[in-house]
Design a protein around this motif. Structure first.
Motif, PDB file in Angstrom:
ATOM      1  N   CYS A 284       0.820  -1.215   0.000  1.00  0.00           N
ATOM      2  CA  CYS A 284       0.000   0.000   0.000  1.00  0.00           C
ATOM      3  C   CYS A 284       0.853   1.263   0.000  1.00  0.00           C
ATOM      4  O   CYS A 284       0.432   2.296  -0.502  1.00  0.00           O
ATOM      5  N   ARG A 285       2.036   1.190   0.548  1.00  0.00           N
ATOM      6  CA  ARG A 285       2.955   2.340   0.508  1.00  0.00           C
ATOM      7  C   ARG A 285       3.447   2.594  -0.919  1.00  0.00           C
ATOM      8  O   ARG A 285       3.904   3.684  -1.234  1.00  0.00           O
TER       9      ARG A 285
ATOM     10  N   GLN B  57       0.818   4.266  -5.379  1.00  0.00           N
ATOM     11  CA  GLN B  57       0.409   5.549  -5.943  1.00  0.00           C
ATOM     12  C   GLN B  57       0.141   5.444  -7.448  1.00  0.00           C
ATOM     13  O   GLN B  57      -0.644   6.200  -7.989  1.00  0.00           O
ATOM     14  N   LYS B  58       0.796   4.514  -8.127  1.00  0.00           N
ATOM     15  CA  LYS B  58       0.677   4.405  -9.580  1.00  0.00           C
ATOM     16  C   LYS B  58       0.159   3.052 -10.049  1.00  0.00           C
ATOM     17  O   LYS B  58       0.054   2.826 -11.246  1.00  0.00           O
TER      18      LYS B  58
ATOM     19  N   CYS C  13      -4.000   5.490   2.513  1.00  0.00           N
ATOM     20  CA  CYS C  13      -4.430   6.898   2.564  1.00  0.00           C
ATOM     21  C   CYS C  13      -3.235   7.802   2.836  1.00  0.00           C
ATOM     22  O   CYS C  13      -3.071   8.842   2.193  1.00  0.00           O
ATOM     23  N   GLU C  14      -2.427   7.424   3.791  1.00  0.00           N
ATOM     24  CA  GLU C  14      -1.250   8.212   4.145  1.00  0.00           C
ATOM     25  C   GLU C  14      -0.269   8.325   2.974  1.00  0.00           C
ATOM     26  O   GLU C  14       0.409   9.343   2.816  1.00  0.00           O
ATOM     27  N   ALA C  15      -0.221   7.277   2.128  1.00  0.00           N
ATOM     28  CA  ALA C  15       0.705   7.252   0.995  1.00  0.00           C
ATOM     29  C   ALA C  15       0.104   7.826  -0.286  1.00  0.00           C
ATOM     30  O   ALA C  15       0.718   7.727  -1.351  1.00  0.00           O
ATOM     31  N   ASN C  16      -1.093   8.401  -0.190  1.00  0.00           N
ATOM     32  CA  ASN C  16      -1.769   8.961  -1.368  1.00  0.00           C
ATOM     33  C   ASN C  16      -1.971   7.921  -2.464  1.00  0.00           C
ATOM     34  O   ASN C  16      -1.685   8.167  -3.643  1.00  0.00           O
ATOM     35  N   ALA C  17      -2.467   6.772  -2.079  1.00  0.00           N
ATOM     36  CA  ALA C  17      -2.708   5.688  -3.035  1.00  0.00           C
ATOM     37  C   ALA C  17      -3.820   6.063  -4.005  1.00  0.00           C
ATOM     38  O   ALA C  17      -4.641   6.951  -3.734  1.00  0.00           O
TER      39      ALA C  17
ATOM     40  N   LEU D 207      -7.889   2.346  -2.653  1.00  0.00           N
ATOM     41  CA  LEU D 207      -8.662   2.678  -1.453  1.00  0.00           C
ATOM     42  C   LEU D 207     -10.010   1.956  -1.465  1.00  0.00           C
ATOM     43  O   LEU D 207     -10.459   1.446  -0.431  1.00  0.00           O
TER      44      LEU D 207
END
Length: 160
Positions: free
Chosen positions: A108-109, A112-113, A144-148, A153
């Motif tokens: 999950c970290r 983002q892409k 959420c913290e990693a702007n996934a 989400l």
């Protein structure tokens, strides 16, 4: 006899190096699964996990399993995750001794892409989405913290 054994062990330890980047498999000594992952040698990783699938779930003192290692590398091919989960699905719920994170937390970290790897982990092991790390965070919190991506989400919210 004891001296010969000690000499052999000392030779083995020198060959392995201080990082322990070699591990026994079969009759010889080959690179460990973890060292192949760190080198991004994905073809060798695939071959090694089929030769010794139990190595996938061996816990490292700090980093967790080989699946943890793969999930921490954003560029790792999804086929490696598929193979690891095929041979050792229970590794998906194993927590790292360092911080209590599962491979899903780590993936999950890095989401983002990409969506496919998180989807694969959740599909193969839905219970991993509910596991809380040592900081009290679920994989959804981490994402959420990693702007996934939004699809990441959504699948985590449905599974949780």
């Amino acid at each position: 006899q004891g001296n010969a054994f000690s000499n052999k062990m000392m030779s083995l330890m020198r060959w392995r190096g201080s990082g322990g980047d070699r591990a026994p498999l079969g009759s010889g000594l080959e690179p460990s699964l973890r060292s192949l992952i760190k080198k991004y040698d994905w073809e060798a990783v695939m071959a090694r996990c089929t030769d010794d699938p139990n190595e996938i779930k061996l816990q490292h003192v700090r980093q967790g399993t080989a699946l943890h290692e793969v999930c921490s590398i954003g560029s790792a091919p999804i086929e490696i995750l598929e193979e690891f989960l095929r041979y050792c699905p229970e590794a998906a719920t194993m927590k790292s001794p360092k911080n209590g994170e599962t491979p899903l937390h780590l993936q999950c970290r890095n989401s983002q892409k990409q969506f496919g790897k998180v989807a694969l982990l959740v599909t193969e092991c839905p219970s991993a989405a509910s596991i809380i790390n040592d900081q009290g965070m679920s994989p959804l919190h981490v994402a959420c913290e990693a702007n996934a991506m939004l699809p990441v989400l959504k699948i985590l919210a449905k599974a949780d």
